[in-house]
Design a protein around this motif. Structure first.
Motif, short mmCIF file in Angstrom:
data_model
loop_
_atom_site.label_atom_id
_atom_site.label_comp_id
_atom_site.label_asym_id
_atom_site.label_seq_id
_atom_site.Cartn_x
_atom_site.Cartn_y
_atom_site.Cartn_z
N ARG A 19 0.86 -1.18 0.00
CA ARG A 19 0.00 0.00 0.00
C ARG A 19 0.89 1.23 0.00
NH1 ARG A 19 -5.30 1.35 1.46
NH2 ARG A 19 -5.57 3.39 2.46
N ALA A 48 -2.72 5.09 -11.97
CA ALA A 48 -4.10 5.35 -11.58
C ALA A 48 -4.26 6.83 -11.30
CB ALA A 48 -4.49 4.54 -10.34
N ILE A 56 -12.25 7.95 -11.53
CA ILE A 56 -11.05 7.13 -11.41
C ILE A 56 -10.71 6.49 -12.74
CG2 ILE A 56 -10.11 5.03 -10.37
CD1 ILE A 56 -11.73 5.68 -7.85
N TYR A 58 -7.59 3.79 -14.41
CA TYR A 58 -6.46 2.89 -14.17
C TYR A 58 -5.76 2.58 -15.48
CZ TYR A 58 -8.50 1.95 -9.57
OH TYR A 58 -9.00 2.07 -8.30
N LYS A 63 -5.43 -2.79 -13.97
CA LYS A 63 -6.87 -2.90 -13.72
C LYS A 63 -7.21 -4.22 -13.03
CE LYS A 63 -8.55 0.09 -17.44
NZ LYS A 63 -9.22 0.15 -18.76
N THR A 67 -6.00 -0.39 -6.49
CA THR A 67 -7.13 0.46 -6.12
C THR A 67 -6.61 1.79 -5.60
OG1 THR A 67 -8.46 -1.47 -5.51
CG2 THR A 67 -9.20 0.67 -4.71
N SER A 69 -7.38 5.52 -3.83
CA SER A 69 -8.35 6.14 -2.93
C SER A 69 -7.75 7.42 -2.37
CB SER A 69 -8.74 5.19 -1.80
OG SER A 69 -7.61 4.89 -0.99
N GLN A 80 -3.54 0.95 -3.24
CA GLN A 80 -3.48 -0.42 -2.76
C GLN A 80 -3.14 -1.31 -3.94
OE1 GLN A 80 -3.87 -1.69 0.48
NE2 GLN A 80 -3.15 -3.57 -0.49
#
Length: 114
Positions: A19, A48, A56, A58, A63, A67, A69, A80
């Motif tokens: 992360r 991303a 959003i 990617y 993909k 993720t 955020s 992540q």
């Protein structure tokens, strides 16, 4: 003070997770918006992005595995990364905007061993 600071990189085995976080300076109104990655000899690649409105995008190669955020303060942008592959090895850079100016972090190294 560096306006964008990335953290969370490191060495991980293929299939593992990491992360990443990008935190913007509280003294400057920078909106961290995207993660890119750079491999020596290759073009910088979009990983991303997240617009101020929450849209959003990617890169095709991540993909379903990564993720993005942002926290409610809009000062921290997270990435992540799961199911990591050796080809994900790169320096990951945070990108932000300050008015019409581009701002880049110094990058954090991610190394995925096979």
């Amino acid at each position: 003070q560096v306006p964008l600071v990335e953290s969370g990189g490191g060495l991980v085995q293929a299939g593992g997770s990491l992360r990443l976080s990008c935190e913007s300076s509280r003294r400057v109104n920078i909106n961290p918006m995207a993660w890119y990655r750079q491999v020596p000899g290759k073009q910088r690649e979009l990983v991303a992005s997240m617009s101020t409105g929450g849209e959003i995008n990617y890169g095709d190669s991540v993909k379903g595995r990564f993720t993005i955020s942002r926290d409610k303060s809009r000062k921290r942008l997270n990435l992540q990364m799961s199911s990591l592959k050796p080809e994900d090895t790169a320096v990951y850079l945070c990108y932000g905007a300050l008015g019409s100016s581009e701002v880049w972090g110094q990058g954090t190294q991610v190394t995925v061993s096979s």
